[in-house]
Motif scaffolding. Sequence first.
Motif, PDB file in Angstrom:
ATOM      1  N   VAL A  85      34.736  53.165  52.754  1.00 20.91           N
ATOM      2  CA  VAL A  85      35.833  52.359  52.221  1.00 20.91           C
ATOM      3  C   VAL A  85      35.252  51.088  51.612  1.00 20.91           C
ATOM      4  N   ASP A  86      35.390  50.959  50.299  1.00 19.96           N
ATOM      5  CA  ASP A  86      34.994  49.721  49.642  1.00 19.96           C
ATOM      6  C   ASP A  86      36.257  48.899  49.417  1.00 19.96           C
ATOM      7  N   ALA A  87      36.382  47.831  50.171  1.00 17.16           N
ATOM      8  CA  ALA A  87      37.611  47.036  50.122  1.00 17.16           C
ATOM      9  C   ALA A  87      37.649  46.126  48.900  1.00 17.16           C
ATOM     10  N   GLY A  88      36.525  46.000  48.189  1.00 15.47           N
ATOM     11  CA  GLY A  88      36.483  45.055  47.078  1.00 15.47           C
ATOM     12  C   GLY A  88      36.587  43.641  47.620  1.00 15.47           C
ATOM     13  N   GLU A  89      37.210  42.754  46.834  1.00 21.18           N
ATOM     14  CA  GLU A  89      37.400  41.384  47.310  1.00 21.18           C
ATOM     15  C   GLU A  89      38.837  41.266  47.794  1.00 21.18           C
ATOM     16  N   VAL A  90      39.015  40.941  49.059  1.00 22.80           N
ATOM     17  CA  VAL A  90      40.375  40.956  49.594  1.00 22.80           C
ATOM     18  C   VAL A  90      40.683  39.687  50.393  1.00 22.80           C
ATOM     19  N   ASN A  91      41.841  39.106  50.085  1.00 18.47           N
ATOM     20  CA  ASN A  91      42.324  37.931  50.802  1.00 18.47           C
ATOM     21  C   ASN A  91      43.193  38.413  51.955  1.00 18.47           C
ATOM     22  N   VAL A 120      33.345  58.765  61.188  1.00 21.84           N
ATOM     23  CA  VAL A 120      32.872  57.385  61.102  1.00 21.84           C
ATOM     24  C   VAL A 120      33.468  56.729  59.864  1.00 21.84           C
ATOM     25  N   MET A 121      33.964  55.489  60.016  1.00 22.29           N
ATOM     26  CA  MET A 121      34.439  54.731  58.854  1.00 22.29           C
ATOM     27  C   MET A 121      33.413  53.640  58.546  1.00 22.29           C
ATOM     28  N   LYS A 122      33.007  53.582  57.286  1.00 16.71           N
ATOM     29  CA  LYS A 122      32.091  52.509  56.880  1.00 16.71           C
ATOM     30  C   LYS A 122      32.807  51.625  55.872  1.00 16.71           C
ATOM     31  N   LEU A 123      32.977  50.370  56.236  1.00 19.26           N
ATOM     32  CA  LEU A 123      33.721  49.435  55.399  1.00 19.26           C
ATOM     33  C   LEU A 123      32.779  48.399  54.796  1.00 19.26           C
ATOM     34  N   THR A 124      32.906  48.191  53.493  1.00 23.09           N
ATOM     35  CA  THR A 124      32.193  47.087  52.869  1.00 23.09           C
ATOM     36  C   THR A 124      33.205  46.298  52.039  1.00 23.09           C
ATOM     37  N   GLY A 125      32.935  45.030  51.822  1.00 25.16           N
ATOM     38  CA  GLY A 125      33.842  44.239  50.998  1.00 25.16           C
ATOM     39  C   GLY A 125      33.594  42.761  51.173  1.00 25.16           C
ATOM     40  N   ILE A 126      34.360  42.004  50.426  1.00 29.60           N
ATOM     41  CA  ILE A 126      34.297  40.552  50.540  1.00 29.60           C
ATOM     42  C   ILE A 126      35.652  40.093  51.050  1.00 29.60           C
ATOM     43  N   VAL A 127      35.626  39.510  52.231  1.00 31.14           N
ATOM     44  CA  VAL A 127      36.864  39.245  52.958  1.00 31.14           C
ATOM     45  C   VAL A 127      37.055  37.741  53.138  1.00 31.14           C
ATOM     46  N   ASN A 128      38.200  37.252  52.697  1.00 33.01           N
ATOM     47  CA  ASN A 128      38.521  35.825  52.851  1.00 33.01           C
ATOM     48  C   ASN A 128      39.806  35.639  53.653  1.00 33.01           C
ATOM     49  N   GLY A 129      39.874  34.540  54.379  1.00 36.36           N
ATOM     50  CA  GLY A 129      41.129  34.172  55.034  1.00 36.36           C
ATOM     51  C   GLY A 129      41.300  34.699  56.438  1.00 36.36           C
ATOM     52  N   GLN A 130      40.262  35.319  56.978  1.00 34.75           N
ATOM     53  CA  GLN A 130      40.350  35.909  58.312  1.00 34.75           C
ATOM     54  C   GLN A 130      40.730  34.879  59.377  1.00 34.75           C
ATOM     55  N   ASP A 131      40.247  33.640  59.211  1.00 33.24           N
ATOM     56  CA  ASP A 131      40.448  32.635  60.257  1.00 33.24           C
ATOM     57  C   ASP A 131      41.829  31.976  60.215  1.00 33.24           C
ATOM     58  N   THR A 132      42.716  32.458  59.343  1.00 33.35           N
ATOM     59  CA  THR A 132      44.054  31.848  59.294  1.00 33.35           C
ATOM     60  C   THR A 132      45.002  32.491  60.306  1.00 33.35           C
ATOM     61  N   LEU A 166      50.140  44.794  70.717  1.00 36.07           N
ATOM     62  CA  LEU A 166      50.414  46.184  71.107  1.00 36.07           C
ATOM     63  C   LEU A 166      49.706  47.175  70.186  1.00 36.07           C
ATOM     64  N   ARG A 167      48.808  46.654  69.357  1.00 41.02           N
ATOM     65  CA  ARG A 167      48.077  47.468  68.380  1.00 41.02           C
ATOM     66  C   ARG A 167      49.021  48.036  67.329  1.00 41.02           C
ATOM     67  N   GLU A 168      50.146  47.362  67.126  1.00 37.87           N
ATOM     68  CA  GLU A 168      51.101  47.786  66.111  1.00 37.87           C
ATOM     69  C   GLU A 168      50.719  47.123  64.788  1.00 37.87           C
ATOM     70  N   ARG A 169      50.746  47.898  63.726  1.00 35.16           N
ATOM     71  CA  ARG A 169      50.383  47.392  62.412  1.00 35.16           C
ATOM     72  C   ARG A 169      51.397  46.346  61.957  1.00 35.16           C
ATOM     73  N   VAL A 170      50.889  45.161  61.587  1.00 36.29           N
ATOM     74  CA  VAL A 170      51.760  44.116  61.051  1.00 36.29           C
ATOM     75  C   VAL A 170      51.669  44.126  59.534  1.00 36.29           C
ATOM     76  N   VAL A 171      50.457  44.196  59.039  1.00 33.39           N
ATOM     77  CA  VAL A 171      50.258  44.272  57.594  1.00 33.39           C
ATOM     78  C   VAL A 171      48.939  44.980  57.305  1.00 33.39           C
ATOM     79  N   SER A 172      48.971  45.806  56.268  1.00 33.12           N
ATOM     80  CA  SER A 172      47.779  46.553  55.899  1.00 33.12           C
ATOM     81  C   SER A 172      47.262  46.052  54.561  1.00 33.12           C
ATOM     82  N   PHE A 173      45.955  45.790  54.484  1.00 36.86           N
ATOM     83  CA  PHE A 173      45.383  45.287  53.235  1.00 36.86           C
ATOM     84  C   PHE A 173      44.713  46.385  52.430  1.00 36.86           C
ATOM     85  N   VAL A 174      44.083  47.314  53.123  1.00 40.72           N
ATOM     86  CA  VAL A 174      43.407  48.415  52.450  1.00 40.72           C
ATOM     87  C   VAL A 174      43.678  49.667  53.274  1.00 40.72           C
ATOM     88  N   SER A 175      43.979  50.764  52.593  1.00 42.29           N
ATOM     89  CA  SER A 175      44.286  51.994  53.329  1.00 42.29           C
ATOM     90  C   SER A 175      43.693  53.194  52.592  1.00 42.29           C
TER      91      SER A 175
END
Length: 244
Positions: free
Chosen positions: A134-140, A43-55, A112-121
Amino acid sequence: MKTRRNSRMTMLITIVSVILLASACDDGRIYEETYTPGMEGRVMKLTGIVNGQDTWPKGYSLVMAGFEEGSNYALITKSLPVPDVGTGRVEAVMSGIGSEVTSVELCVVNRLRERVVSFVSRDCAAGAGDTIMVDAGEVNVGMFNAIQRQVFDKSCTACHGLATSDAASLNLLEGKSYDALLNVPSTVLDGKMRVEAGNAEESTLYLILGTTLSTDWGVDHSQMLTSAELVSLVEDWIDNGAEK
Ligand code: HEC
């Protein structure tokens, strides 16, 4: 003849199922429960503050995903819920992560479920425990920020920003790049903008990365991006309004 037709049919069916599969996880719905191929797995548990998703325009999905080493195609994905309005806070869970998954990410994938860009890994070789926090912190996670990090920072700033004088007077460093591109007349191509919002075909930024237009400039820009997905990323960003 018959076998050839059969194998063509098989190929067609495969392609159709890949498209169906890919679109099945791109339906934009928010799942209360996790998207699971089976009950087993981690199981992956992700927390963080995420901005810019709607772009991101159609065709791209911001997801939690699991990858096998050496592959750009996600073995498992789950759409990220819409962040809390105001705070941008996200808490999400993805379960059913099989043992072949060696990294979990917050990333954008294409149809195609191909990775275009990764923000946190995070590496998660099998045996690392049942729950991967996974604590993503604050990520744009915005589309333009993706271009800044994956394109400009990696392949361009050596000449455009970090050199003693900027090539073509164009500075592509973070914080400078957007204003240096959007609706700024090209210093090289008469009558064109560096970026004309909504029109990649008329924007020098796309033209020199996606076509051989700059081959006789001394610096051939068409060879700079090794991944076709990154060229498409720039094209789609411009065609969809070139927002920040
Ligand atoms: C090795 C140095 C070098 C690198 C690396 C480089 N460029 Fe350039 N770029 C130049 C030069 C030199 C020119 C101007 C060519 C001319 O004036 O004929 C230019 C011109 C441009 C222009 C045209 C500017 C205008 O006013 O229309 C754009 C856009 C551009 N580069 C974007 C990029 C991007 C994006 C990258 C990274 C993928 C990049 N460049 C990497 C040297 C470089």
